[in-house]
Structures are given as C-alpha cells and as structure tokens.
Design a protein around this motif. Structure first.
Motif: not given
Length: 132
Positions: A42, A46, A62, A67, A70-71, A74-75
């Motif tokens: 991921l 990204t 996103s 992806v 929410e990910e 975090r990323i």
C-alpha cells in the motif's frame, strides 16, 4: 468495460482508471522494487500514484490509488517520515512526492546503511561469543 477508480492488474502494469486523468498506469516492477527496498504494497502504490499525480490531497490520492482513505491517512505520515513525500499545509492539506528516481536512490542508501549496521552488530555479537 473499465470502471472509474477500478484497480486492475495486467502484468507487468497496474492500470487505474481515474476521472479527469483517464488512465493512470503504474508499472508493477516499480511496486516490486519499492517493496524490495522496505515499503509495503500500500505504501508503494500510494507513493507511485502520487508521483504520477504530482500534488494531491488525501481524497485525490485515495481515488487515484484505489486505497481507502483511512489507509492513506495512516500511510502518508510514514512516507513523510521516510522522506518520500512532503506535506504542503493548506486547506485541504496537499502532498507532493519526491521524484521516483530520487526516492529509489534514497531508499537504496537507507537499506544499505541498515545492512551495514546489522553486519557491524553481528560482528560484535560474534566476537563476544568467541571470547567466552
């Protein structure tokens, strides 16, 4: 028929259909290279998506990378800490990626330094055991 935002794997490329950009092509070799240098799948998707977009906010990243948002939240701090992306404060917050060539070089140098450090530590541990 391909849907907007659909992430499709067609070896050796990943193709993402993005509104206004039509098609965003990410080479699976680049994803694998980034993963070999320590990024997760991921994180690699990204980062590569952002290198193609130039600058984008979380929502845009996103949608383009397929992806979940929410990910991405975090990323992005992890990629920022590594030095692959830069946060541009504003409304909305926008991110810009380090060019791919520079990013790969930076990750390679970092990985090499980690391996050298591990080798030194192993040598020290080995020498402690041989003294006993």
């Amino acid at each position: 028929l391909l849907q907007v935002g659909k992430f499709i794997s067609l070896r050796p490329h990943y193709i993402i259909i993005v509104p206004k950009l039509s098609v965003l092509i990410i080479d699976s070799k680049h994803i694998q290279a980034l993963m070999n240098l320590g990024l997760t799948l991921l994180q690699a998707k990204t980062y590569l998506t952002l290198t193609k977009l130039g600058k984008a906010d979380i929502k845009g990243i996103s949608k383009a990378s397929n992806v979940v948002r929410e990910e991405i939240y975090r990323i992005m701090p992890k990629l920022e800490k590594i030095g692959l992306v830069e946060k541009i404060v504003g409304r909305p917050t926008v991110y810009e990626a380090l060019p791919l060539k520079e990013g790969l070089s930076m990750l390679l140098i970092s990985r090499t330094e980690e391996k050298c450090q591990t080798a030194k530590e192993n040598k020290n541990v080995n020498s402690e055991f041989t003294r006993e």
